[in-house]
Design a protein around this motif. Structure first.
Motif, PDB file in Angstrom:
ATOM      1  N   UNK A   8      61.565  32.620 117.622  1.00  0.00           N
ATOM      2  CA  UNK A   8      62.061  33.838 116.969  1.00  0.00           C
ATOM      3  C   UNK A   8      61.430  34.044 115.605  1.00  0.00           C
ATOM      4  N   UNK A   9      61.408  32.982 114.805  1.00  0.00           N
ATOM      5  CA  UNK A   9      60.802  33.068 113.476  1.00  0.00           C
ATOM      6  C   UNK A   9      59.333  33.467 113.588  1.00  0.00           C
ATOM      7  N   UNK A  10      58.643  32.854 114.553  1.00  0.00           N
ATOM      8  CA  UNK A  10      57.223  33.153 114.744  1.00  0.00           C
ATOM      9  C   UNK A  10      57.023  34.592 115.217  1.00  0.00           C
ATOM     10  N   UNK A  11      57.868  35.038 116.121  1.00  0.00           N
ATOM     11  CA  UNK A  11      57.697  36.377 116.711  1.00  0.00           C
ATOM     12  C   UNK A  11      57.897  37.480 115.670  1.00  0.00           C
ATOM     13  N   UNK A  12      58.809  37.288 114.750  1.00  0.00           N
ATOM     14  CA  UNK A  12      59.106  38.325 113.760  1.00  0.00           C
ATOM     15  C   UNK A  12      58.203  38.229 112.528  1.00  0.00           C
ATOM     16  N   UNK A  13      57.536  37.090 112.382  1.00  0.00           N
ATOM     17  CA  UNK A  13      56.712  36.869 111.173  1.00  0.00           C
ATOM     18  C   UNK A  13      55.648  37.945 110.952  1.00  0.00           C
ATOM     19  N   UNK A  14      54.944  38.380 112.009  1.00  0.00           N
ATOM     20  CA  UNK A  14      53.888  39.385 111.811  1.00  0.00           C
ATOM     21  C   UNK A  14      54.394  40.756 111.336  1.00  0.00           C
ATOM     22  N   UNK A  15      55.700  40.894 111.162  1.00  0.00           N
ATOM     23  CA  UNK A  15      56.255  42.167 110.690  1.00  0.00           C
ATOM     24  C   UNK A  15      56.812  42.061 109.279  1.00  0.00           C
ATOM     25  N   UNK A  16      56.539  40.926 108.635  1.00  0.00           N
ATOM     26  CA  UNK A  16      57.143  40.715 107.322  1.00  0.00           C
ATOM     27  C   UNK A  16      56.300  41.227 106.162  1.00  0.00           C
ATOM     28  N   UNK A  17      55.002  41.195 106.306  1.00  0.00           N
ATOM     29  CA  UNK A  17      54.162  41.639 105.178  1.00  0.00           C
ATOM     30  C   UNK A  17      54.409  43.102 104.854  1.00  0.00           C
ATOM     31  N   UNK A  18      54.673  43.890 105.915  1.00  0.00           N
ATOM     32  CA  UNK A  18      54.910  45.324 105.700  1.00  0.00           C
ATOM     33  C   UNK A  18      56.116  45.548 104.786  1.00  0.00           C
ATOM     34  N   UNK A  19      57.134  44.698 104.936  1.00  0.00           N
ATOM     35  CA  UNK A  19      58.356  44.821 104.113  1.00  0.00           C
ATOM     36  C   UNK A  19      58.033  44.646 102.637  1.00  0.00           C
ATOM     37  N   UNK A  20      57.094  43.728 102.376  1.00  0.00           N
ATOM     38  CA  UNK A  20      56.851  43.304 100.996  1.00  0.00           C
ATOM     39  C   UNK A  20      55.658  44.011 100.361  1.00  0.00           C
ATOM     40  N   UNK A  21      55.151  45.026 101.081  1.00  0.00           N
ATOM     41  CA  UNK A  21      53.938  45.693 100.603  1.00  0.00           C
ATOM     42  C   UNK A  21      54.269  46.813  99.622  1.00  0.00           C
ATOM     43  N   UNK A  22      53.328  47.069  98.779  1.00  0.00           N
ATOM     44  CA  UNK A  22      53.444  48.136  97.798  1.00  0.00           C
ATOM     45  C   UNK A  22      52.601  49.327  98.275  1.00  0.00           C
ATOM     46  N   UNK A  23      52.839  50.480  97.734  1.00  0.00           N
ATOM     47  CA  UNK A  23      51.898  51.588  97.946  1.00  0.00           C
ATOM     48  C   UNK A  23      51.999  52.542  96.750  1.00  0.00           C
ATOM     49  N   UNK A  24      51.189  53.568  96.760  1.00  0.00           N
ATOM     50  CA  UNK A  24      51.136  54.459  95.593  1.00  0.00           C
ATOM     51  C   UNK A  24      52.495  55.084  95.307  1.00  0.00           C
ATOM     52  N   UNK A  25      53.158  55.524  96.356  1.00  0.00           N
ATOM     53  CA  UNK A  25      54.431  56.201  96.169  1.00  0.00           C
ATOM     54  C   UNK A  25      55.447  55.291  95.489  1.00  0.00           C
ATOM     55  N   UNK A  26      55.543  54.079  95.989  1.00  0.00           N
ATOM     56  CA  UNK A  26      56.552  53.177  95.454  1.00  0.00           C
ATOM     57  C   UNK A  26      56.175  52.750  94.024  1.00  0.00           C
ATOM     58  N   UNK A  27      54.890  52.671  93.779  1.00  0.00           N
ATOM     59  CA  UNK A  27      54.458  52.323  92.413  1.00  0.00           C
ATOM     60  C   UNK A  27      54.796  53.438  91.442  1.00  0.00           C
ATOM     61  N   UNK A  28      54.572  54.679  91.868  1.00  0.00           N
ATOM     62  CA  UNK A  28      54.913  55.822  91.001  1.00  0.00           C
ATOM     63  C   UNK A  28      56.396  55.822  90.697  1.00  0.00           C
ATOM     64  N   UNK A  29      57.202  55.676  91.743  1.00  0.00           N
ATOM     65  CA  UNK A  29      58.651  55.741  91.554  1.00  0.00           C
ATOM     66  C   UNK A  29      59.177  54.543  90.770  1.00  0.00           C
ATOM     67  N   UNK A  30      58.546  53.386  90.984  1.00  0.00           N
ATOM     68  CA  UNK A  30      58.970  52.200  90.236  1.00  0.00           C
ATOM     69  C   UNK A  30      58.646  52.375  88.753  1.00  0.00           C
ATOM     70  N   UNK A  31      57.507  52.961  88.496  1.00  0.00           N
ATOM     71  CA  UNK A  31      57.135  53.214  87.096  1.00  0.00           C
ATOM     72  C   UNK A  31      58.148  54.136  86.432  1.00  0.00           C
ATOM     73  N   UNK A  32      58.724  55.030  87.222  1.00  0.00           N
ATOM     74  CA  UNK A  32      59.729  55.958  86.686  1.00  0.00           C
ATOM     75  C   UNK A  32      61.121  55.339  86.675  1.00  0.00           C
ATOM     76  N   UNK A  33      61.211  54.085  87.079  1.00  0.00           N
ATOM     77  CA  UNK A  33      62.509  53.408  87.056  1.00  0.00           C
ATOM     78  C   UNK A  33      63.425  53.793  88.201  1.00  0.00           C
ATOM     79  N   UNK A  34      62.888  54.520  89.166  1.00  0.00           N
ATOM     80  CA  UNK A  34      63.734  55.003  90.264  1.00  0.00           C
ATOM     81  C   UNK A  34      63.778  54.000  91.418  1.00  0.00           C
ATOM     82  N   UNK A  35      62.580  53.526  91.792  1.00  0.00           N
ATOM     83  CA  UNK A  35      62.485  52.668  92.975  1.00  0.00           C
ATOM     84  C   UNK A  35      62.153  51.242  92.580  1.00  0.00           C
ATOM     85  N   UNK A  36      62.158  50.372  93.566  1.00  0.00           N
ATOM     86  CA  UNK A  36      61.779  48.974  93.368  1.00  0.00           C
ATOM     87  C   UNK A  36      60.538  48.696  94.206  1.00  0.00           C
TER      88      UNK A  36
END
Lengths: 250, 308, 95
Positions: free
Chosen positions: A160-188
């Protein structure tokens, strides 16, 4: 409309909605009656988060839509949930692995989001953080018991741990949108707590006598509406009745 | 001497508690009744649970999830009450899985549309309440107390079912037709929930004498019909009984064809095989999980002992 | 190992405004921690501010009904409930 804010609220709402949908499938099928109750509670919490977040997204959108319009009348390519949420339940160990990873992520996310400059998001996070702390604890207890239980349970937990592992990096990834909102103190920005996530989850896996999954190909695309094949079936079930009676009230 | 105390307690409408002296037949009857009640709760999770993933609004989905979860909880309370009589939950589940104990026949009917979820809340929970409220005064303490807790939650369930149907009946033509169709299919099975007519009911007399059963099947069935007919009028739905008429303070109805009940109880209903198969599958698929938890607990206590 | 090895736990809850713990029922769990978690889920629906005790049923010593009038030298050899108190023969109808 504040497109960034709308998109962000939608992401978090879709995560919770799809997670709740999967959890709902366990009711009447859990390994023990007490677990039907526990998983039901978790699903209800997730659904509650989804409703708050989708309602907020609809408000930000400003087009007179409701949480139900967003849940039932968007097409698959408009859903922005993480792929891990839509993955099929598999056996109990697969579900628990998914819950460990996802609740671990939600806990770190909501904990930080409580300080959002957006009052609604802060409010949702304030309530949800306690819920997801419990979800992570519940998953932890089961990972320990399955990992360090019998030979069969250990094998399944590792799988189970192995099967779900390949879907974890997406959870922890950043992108432009989240960076913009985080800079504005809105998002994490999740990349800011990725190390902490790895540490917490890693500790649980170690204590369970399972092995931390190896680095592997990591799936992504959920945030862009590019889902796995499971999503089509999930949405068909979720949306069918409502779509058969457009405009109806339930 | 114990037998006198037992009878005196029954005659004084008092409570029998777990370690009080009681006739073996009383104990056996209670175990069977409480266990079958518990089995009904957990089997009942299936016809409604089927619609959780398809509920047409998020609010309805949440309410339905909570309802089905309540039913799991009710099953737990009832197994706990049965266990006070000296039997293990695992044994009771074996009796269910092997078909030696039964569950309410109503759950052998399929839920075919969203409106069925409304009909179940309104009619099936409604009938259950009529059956269950008197059980809050059952002579056996743990059962009576479990019933008090259950009845509190059950009244929400009935209201929710009624509300689903009320919304459908005031919605589109298709929604209203869906509601009428559900009533057409659930009405007669709901009447049969009260069991066979009094003159064909074998267990009733003894159960009444012991304070386990407080009213007859026919009495409760009539009470249910009297409550429900005006509710159907509020909904604007037609009860599928041409013989229904008001007379002398009661709604007189056509006696159901009980051969259907006997067939379903015997195993020849639309969903008997599936309900049991699903239940057994959940249990068997979960065996490795339960074993793992037991193994882990054993390891932990061994570690504690060696550390001590 | 089978489910029969999940022992029975008795659950006591003190509500937020309550003065003492009351017995609310029982459940099966493999160990104390899971028993506590399950008790929260089943008996309190995770309300805040409630206090829960879970006790293995086998740890409870209870008085005997015969002692109703004179309490008290608790009969230490009598237990609250024992699953094997009564023997149920195999294949008995309606049981």
């Amino acid at each position: 409309m504040n497109t960034d804010l709308y998109t962000y609220a939608l992401r978090l709402g879709d995560d919770a909605l799809v997670a709740a949908q999967r959890m709902g499938e366990w009711i009447a099928a859990a390994p023990q009656l007490e677990e039907d109750v526990a998983l039901g509670n978790i699903g209800l919490d997730q659904l509650g988060q989804a409703r708050s977040l989708l309602a907020y997204a609809a408000e930000v959108e400003g087009a007179g839509h409701t949480e139900d319009d967003l849940a039932y009348f968007r097409d698959e390519r408009e859903f922005t949930n993480l792929l891990i949420c839509e993955r099929p339940n598999g056996d109990f160990a697969v579900t628990i692995a998914r819950l460990l990873y996802f609740a671990g992520y939600q806990h770190l996310l909501y904990d930080a989001l409580r300080s959002s400059s957006d009052a609604t998001l802060a409010g949702v996070a304030g309530k949800a953080v306690k819920e997801v702390a419990y979800h992570f604890d519940h998953a932890t207890q089961w990972v320990l018991r399955l990992g360090d239980g019998t030979e069969e349970s250990h094998a399944r937990m590792q799988a189970g741990l192995d099967a779900m592992w390949p879907y974890t990096a997406e959870m922890l990834a950043s992108d432009d949108l989240v960076r913009r909102l985080a800079a504005a103190g809105v998002a994490v920005d999740p990349s800011t707590f990725a190390d902490e996530w790895h540490a917490r989850v890693g500790d649980v896996v170690d204590a369970s006598t399972c092995t931390r999954p190896e680095a592997s190909y990591q799936h992504s695309g959920g945030r862009d509406g590019k889902h796995t094949e499971a999503m089509g079936y999930l949405l068909a079930e979720l949306q069918h009745v409502a779509r058969s009676h457009p405009g109806a009230t339930w | 001497m114990g037998a006198d105390v037992f009878q005196e307690t029954i005659d004084a409408d008092g409570r029998i508690e777990p370690r009080d002296a009681m006739p073996d037949a009383y104990r056996k009857t209670l175990i069977r009744q409480i266990a079958q009640h518990a089995h009904s709760e957990i089997i009942g999770m299936q016809p409604e649970g089927n619609w959780i993933t398809r509920a047409p609004s998020l609010r309805r989905k949440a309410i339905l999830m909570a309802k089905v979860q309540d039913e799991a909880g009710h099953g737990l309370y009832l197994y706990a009450a049965a266990e006070t009589l000296g039997i293990d939950r695992a044994e009771l589940l074996d009796l269910l899985h092997s078909g030696r104990q039964k569950y309410s026949s109503i759950f052998n009917y399929p839920t075919l549309t969203w409106a069925d979820i409304g009909a179940i809340g309104w009619l099936v929970d409604g009938a259950a309440i009529v059956n269950q409220v008197p059980l809050c005064r059952c002579s056996y303490g743990p059962y009576a107390r479990a019933m008090v807790r259950i009845c509190k939650e059950e009244s929400f369930h009935q209201r929710q079912g009624f509300e689903i149907l009320y919304t459908l009946c005031n919605g589109t033509g298709a929604q209203k037709a869906m509601a009428q169709d559900a009533l057409d299919r659930w009405w007669w099975p709901s009447l049969m929930m009260f069991g066979p007519p009094d003159d064909e009911s074998t267990h009733s007399a003894q159960s009444m004498a012991w304070g386990i059963k407080r009213h007859s099947n026919d009495e409760l069935r009539q009470r249910f019909v009297d409550m429900t007919v005006p509710q159907a009028e509020v909904l604007g739905l037609r009860i599928p009984d041409d013989g229904l008429r008001y007379d002398d303070g009661h709604w007189r109805f056509t006696q159901p064809d009980f051969t259907e009940l006997y067939e379903v109880v015997k195993g020849n209903g639309p969903c008997n095989a599936e309900r049991l198969a699903n239940r057994v599958a959940a249990h068997e698929n979960g065996a490795w999980v339960r074993e793992a938890a037991a193994a882990y607990a054993a390891k932990q206590s061994m570690t504690k002992e060696s550390a001590a | 190992m089978s489910e029969k090895d999940w022992p029975l736990w008795e659950v006591f809850v003190r509500s937020r405004r309550g003065l003492s713990h009351g017995h609310v029922g029982s459940l099966h769990a493999p160990d104390a921690l899971m028993a506590l978690r399950n008790a929260r889920d089943v008996y309190t629906r995770r309300q805040e501010g409630v206090s829960i005790w879970v006790v293995p049923a086998s740890a409870i010593t209870a008085s005997s009904p015969d002692e109703k009038d004179e309490f008290f030298d608790p009969a230490g050899d009598k237990i609250y409930r024992h699953p094997t108190f009564y023997e149920i023969p195999e294949g008995v109808e309606h049981l």
